[in-house]
Design a protein around this motif. Structure first.
Motif, PDB file in Angstrom:
ATOM      1  N   THR A 148      32.122 113.314  53.944  1.00 60.14           N
ATOM      2  CA  THR A 148      33.017 111.956  53.947  1.00 60.14           C
ATOM      3  C   THR A 148      34.264 112.204  54.242  1.00 60.14           C
ATOM      4  N   GLY A 149      35.113 111.444  54.374  1.00 59.51           N
ATOM      5  CA  GLY A 149      36.411 111.564  54.701  1.00 59.51           C
ATOM      6  C   GLY A 149      37.143 111.321  53.378  1.00 59.51           C
ATOM      7  N   MET A 150      36.610 110.725  52.306  1.00 57.08           N
ATOM      8  CA  MET A 150      37.252 110.510  50.933  1.00 57.08           C
ATOM      9  C   MET A 150      35.965 110.573  49.845  1.00 57.08           C
ATOM     10  N   VAL A 151      36.517 110.850  48.634  1.00 56.59           N
ATOM     11  CA  VAL A 151      35.600 111.185  47.729  1.00 56.59           C
ATOM     12  C   VAL A 151      36.457 110.945  46.244  1.00 56.59           C
ATOM     13  N   HIS A 152      36.140 110.187  45.256  1.00 59.27           N
ATOM     14  CA  HIS A 152      36.785 110.041  44.098  1.00 59.27           C
ATOM     15  C   HIS A 152      35.973 110.346  42.913  1.00 59.27           C
ATOM     16  N   ILE A 153      36.590 111.131  42.328  1.00 56.40           N
ATOM     17  CA  ILE A 153      35.703 111.849  40.989  1.00 56.40           C
ATOM     18  C   ILE A 153      36.159 110.821  39.875  1.00 56.40           C
ATOM     19  N   ASN A 154      34.792 110.468  39.071  1.00 58.40           N
ATOM     20  CA  ASN A 154      35.214 109.621  37.898  1.00 58.40           C
ATOM     21  C   ASN A 154      35.967 108.289  38.050  1.00 58.40           C
ATOM     22  N   ASP A 155      35.548 107.823  39.335  1.00 59.03           N
ATOM     23  CA  ASP A 155      36.097 106.494  39.830  1.00 59.03           C
ATOM     24  C   ASP A 155      35.111 105.945  40.768  1.00 59.03           C
ATOM     25  N   GLN A 156      35.571 105.092  41.666  1.00 53.42           N
ATOM     26  CA  GLN A 156      34.664 104.518  42.458  1.00 53.42           C
ATOM     27  C   GLN A 156      35.203 104.556  43.897  1.00 53.42           C
ATOM     28  N   PRO A 157      34.728 104.217  44.944  1.00 51.42           N
ATOM     29  CA  PRO A 157      35.201 104.665  46.391  1.00 51.42           C
ATOM     30  C   PRO A 157      36.342 103.649  46.967  1.00 51.42           C
ATOM     31  N   LEU A 158      36.724 102.491  45.980  1.00 49.42           N
ATOM     32  CA  LEU A 158      37.449 101.665  46.655  1.00 49.42           C
ATOM     33  C   LEU A 158      38.910 101.931  46.263  1.00 49.42           C
ATOM     34  N   ASN A 159      39.665 103.115  46.899  1.00 55.32           N
ATOM     35  CA  ASN A 159      40.798 103.294  46.774  1.00 55.32           C
ATOM     36  C   ASN A 159      41.596 103.531  47.974  1.00 55.32           C
ATOM     37  N   ASP A 160      42.875 103.133  48.023  1.00 55.10           N
ATOM     38  CA  ASP A 160      43.614 103.256  49.435  1.00 55.10           C
ATOM     39  C   ASP A 160      44.996 103.426  48.815  1.00 55.10           C
ATOM     40  N   GLU A 161      45.745 104.367  48.965  1.00 52.36           N
ATOM     41  CA  GLU A 161      47.274 104.365  48.768  1.00 52.36           C
ATOM     42  C   GLU A 161      47.948 104.890  49.974  1.00 52.36           C
ATOM     43  N   PRO A 162      48.961 104.202  49.950  1.00 52.06           N
ATOM     44  CA  PRO A 162      49.935 104.016  51.572  1.00 52.06           C
ATOM     45  C   PRO A 162      50.283 105.477  51.823  1.00 52.06           C
ATOM     46  N   ILE A 168      35.012 100.355  52.273  1.00 47.98           N
ATOM     47  CA  ILE A 168      34.960 101.407  51.188  1.00 47.98           C
ATOM     48  C   ILE A 168      34.299 100.826  49.991  1.00 47.98           C
ATOM     49  N   SER A 169      33.582  99.691  50.112  1.00 49.31           N
ATOM     50  CA  SER A 169      32.701  99.269  48.863  1.00 49.31           C
ATOM     51  C   SER A 169      31.797 100.330  48.631  1.00 49.31           C
ATOM     52  N   ILE A 170      30.876 100.139  47.353  1.00 48.63           N
ATOM     53  CA  ILE A 170      29.950 101.103  46.872  1.00 48.63           C
ATOM     54  C   ILE A 170      28.930 100.225  47.811  1.00 48.63           C
ATOM     55  N   ASP A 187      31.211 100.626  34.658  1.00 48.37           N
ATOM     56  CA  ASP A 187      32.265  99.920  34.812  1.00 48.37           C
ATOM     57  C   ASP A 187      32.748 100.296  36.407  1.00 48.37           C
ATOM     58  N   ALA A 188      32.814 101.284  36.799  1.00 46.38           N
ATOM     59  CA  ALA A 188      33.386 101.714  38.214  1.00 46.38           C
ATOM     60  C   ALA A 188      32.523 101.198  39.134  1.00 46.38           C
ATOM     61  N   GLY A 189      31.250 101.245  38.853  1.00 44.23           N
ATOM     62  CA  GLY A 189      30.074 100.831  39.892  1.00 44.23           C
ATOM     63  C   GLY A 189      30.202  99.214  39.916  1.00 44.23           C
ATOM     64  N   ALA A 190      30.473  98.412  39.061  1.00 49.00           N
ATOM     65  CA  ALA A 190      30.411  97.061  39.227  1.00 49.00           C
ATOM     66  C   ALA A 190      31.635  96.760  39.979  1.00 49.00           C
ATOM     67  N   PHE A 191      32.799  97.345  39.712  1.00 48.31           N
ATOM     68  CA  PHE A 191      34.088  97.115  40.610  1.00 48.31           C
ATOM     69  C   PHE A 191      34.086  97.453  42.015  1.00 48.31           C
ATOM     70  N   GLY A 192      33.341  98.539  42.061  1.00 48.49           N
ATOM     71  CA  GLY A 192      33.223  99.083  43.613  1.00 48.49           C
ATOM     72  C   GLY A 192      32.275  98.422  44.315  1.00 48.49           C
ATOM     73  N   SER A 193      31.542  97.690  43.697  1.00 50.33           N
ATOM     74  CA  SER A 193      30.300  96.865  44.338  1.00 50.33           C
ATOM     75  C   SER A 193      30.622  95.323  44.691  1.00 50.33           C
ATOM     76  N   PHE A 194      31.332  94.634  43.595  1.00 49.72           N
ATOM     77  CA  PHE A 194      31.316  93.286  43.657  1.00 49.72           C
ATOM     78  C   PHE A 194      33.041  92.888  44.055  1.00 49.72           C
ATOM     79  N   THR A 195      33.838  93.801  44.073  1.00 47.77           N
ATOM     80  CA  THR A 195      35.068  93.414  44.478  1.00 47.77           C
ATOM     81  C   THR A 195      35.214  92.615  46.047  1.00 47.77           C
TER      82      THR A 195
END
Ligand code: NAD
Length: 503
Positions: A448-462, A306-308, A291-299
């Motif tokens: 890398t500057g950022m890594v997300h465990i059990n998620d995908q790379p597409l994360n940004d929090e202000p 930061i897409s996969i 699920d995470a892989g699909a979201f991170g690749s196709f969004t």
């Protein structure tokens, strides 16, 4: 430097702009005025879904850039002297206006850069988040006091605005990527000259001018010069006026921007490309990882820094993961972003499409297998899943920036780390494992500057530091980290008692 060469009122562009595509965006925003194109060349903004022209905006010249920087210089100190709560209130008001224009903005995101409603919602949320945090910086930290090694001396570190900030942004998240610099810069007492991408001059620049104007920002504090990067970008980024040059875009262009900025003693802040790995370890929860892989690749058609870019999957899960990802890719509704339910829109332009398609075709020629997608129609590129990929194939070793998911098998965690790090980029990444300590070891080893465990790379929090290493950039954005870039610390010492000198 002279003031703005203002045209007679009757020749000016519409000042009562609404946030719609057809509402007189044919202007630069200089010194609080909407300065019409006059005899400047025009940039036609194309809707990538329909290929029709949405709007035309002026192509700013080098002398427009000079003028904008001079205006910003003139406006900056008076703005910095305004009480911080006033500066914060204007940024907050601009933020609220963005919320009021949400529907119009969604239309603009769709017609300017092919963004679907889901992406519009993300982008607005990110833009408002960065404005809220940015507004708060106005009253955050005026500096500090440090003890002195010299008797009778008081050390003060006074935080001051950097001065004039130059901002260059790309087309993929135009409003957000401009807001994340413009809002904190303004809140902190800087003035800004913004050059949005030529594909998205409205959402990347003119919309911000509009909402800040409506919010009551004094003339000259924000100036917007739409223009072609390859024409006026060198002049913009190598200019002697700005103290900070914020650039978000490709690593190739960013390297030149950084070099020119440093050549003018301007501090560069560079947010560049990525080749982000989504690593699925042998003990991962396969459903979650897929699920995470699909979201991170196709969004947003994979068009985020930061897409996969690569899926690295343990050999024991490989076949099932590929099948699951292909299944998800095949089900994604593709079409005009303005049609309800569309999740995949067009990519931005032909050269981007040709690059993506070329990487896929060349990788297939070299042995990769198409498991889903693989075709395109106009600028609509099907969500594509490739198996039997090796890390040296074009689709894996380049930032493809498209809705493409190359899946690479690995045997050991060490091999996954080695493959993931085998790139000049170092932006984001993700690791899936049911053992957090094991995932953490992998995360620690990723360069890398950022890594997300059990998620995908597409994360940004202000409010969380965002940025990369290596070819992915220099410096960090968001909250206190962007504040450091957009301010300077002046050491003022006060010798309160006579000092004993050695002679
Ligand atoms: P790009 O580098 O081609 O263009 C980005 C901006 O640079 C545009 O405004 C363009 O007009 C301008 N530009 C072009 N030539 C210039 C020059 N010589 N001098 C100054 N400015 C110039 O990038 P793009 O293809 O539009 O955007 C996609 C890239 O941006 C991808 O590599 C992506 O990863 C990266 N990106 C990074 C982040 C991040 O936060 N790290 C965010 C979004 C996109």
């Amino acid at each position: 430097m002279t003031g703005t060469s203002k045209l007679p009122a009757e020749e000016r562009a519409v000042t009562e702009l609404a946030i719609t595509p057809d509402n007189g965006w044919n202007a630069l925003y200089l010194d609080g005025d909407w300065v019409p194109a006059g005899d400047r060349d025009l940039i036609d903004v194309e809707n990538p879904a329909t290929r029709s022209t949405v709007a035309s905006v002026p192509s700013s010249t080098e002398s427009d850039v000079d003028e904008a920087y001079a205006i910003a210089t003139d406006a900056q100190s008076a703005w910095a002297e305004r009480p911080p709560q006033e500066r914060a209130a204007i940024v907050t008001e601009a933020c609220e206006l963005l919320g009021e224009y949400a529907d119009d903005l969604a239309t603009l995101f769709a017609v300017e850069c092919g963004g679907v409603q889901l992406k519009a919602d993300f982008e607005l949320q990110l833009a408002q988040g960065t404005m809220e945090v940015g507004a708060g910086l106005a009253m955050r930290d005026g500096g500090r006091r440090k003890e002195s090694v010299t008797p009778g001396k008081e050390n003060l570190l006074v935080r001051e605005p950097a001065g004039v900030v130059g901002v260059i942004t790309p087309w993929n998240f135009p409003l957000y990527l401009s807001s994340r610099v413009v809002a904190p810069a303004i809140a902190l007492g800087n003035s800004v000259v913004l050059k949005p991408d030529e594909h998205t001059p409205i959402t990347g620049g003119l919309v911000l001018a509009k909402v800040f104007e409506e919010a009551g920002l004094p003339a000259g504090v924000l100036n917007v010069v739409p223009g072609y990067g390859h024409e006026m970008g060198d002049h913009f980024s190598g200019h002697s006026v700005p103290s900070v040059m914020s650039f978000t875009g490709s690593s190739e262009v960013g390297r030149g921007v950084g070099q020119r900025a440093v050549g003018s003693y301007t501090e560069p802040a560079l947010e560049l490309g990525g080749n982000n790995a989504h690593i699925v370890l042998s003990d991962a929860d396969l459903e979650r990882a897929t699920d995470a892989g699909a979201f991170g690749s196709f969004t947003h058609q994979g068009q985020e820094c930061i897409s996969i870019n690569r899926h690295l999957v343990h050999e024991s899960l490989y076949d099932e993961y590929v099948a699951g990802l292909a299944d998800r890719a095949a089900q994604l509704p593709i079409g005009d972003p303005r049609e309800e339910g569309t999740l995949v829109g067009p990519v931005i332009n032909e050269s981007q499409r040709d690059k993506i398609v070329g990487f896929v075709d060349e990788s297939v020629e070299r042995g990769a297998t198409v498991e889903a997608g693989g075709s395109h129609d106009g600028l609509f590129v099907e969500p594509t899943v490739l198996s039997n990929v090796t890390s040296d194939m074009p689709v894996a070793c380049n930032e493809h920036f498209g809705p493409v998911a190359p899946v690479i098998p690995f045997e050991t965690d060490e091999e996954a780390i080695r493959i993931a790090n085998d790139t000049e980029y170092g932006l984001s990444g993700s690791v899936h494992s049911s053992d957090i300590a094991r995932a953490r070891d992998v995360a620690d080893a990723l360069e890398t500057g950022m890594v997300h465990i059990n998620d995908q790379p597409l994360n940004d929090e202000p409010h969380v530091a965002f940025g990369g290493v290596g070819a992915s950039g220099m410096g960090r954005y968001n909250d206190e980290w962007i504040m450091d870039t957009l301010t300077t610390l002046k050491w003022i010492s006060i010798q309160r008692e006579p000092r004993e000198y050695p002679y």
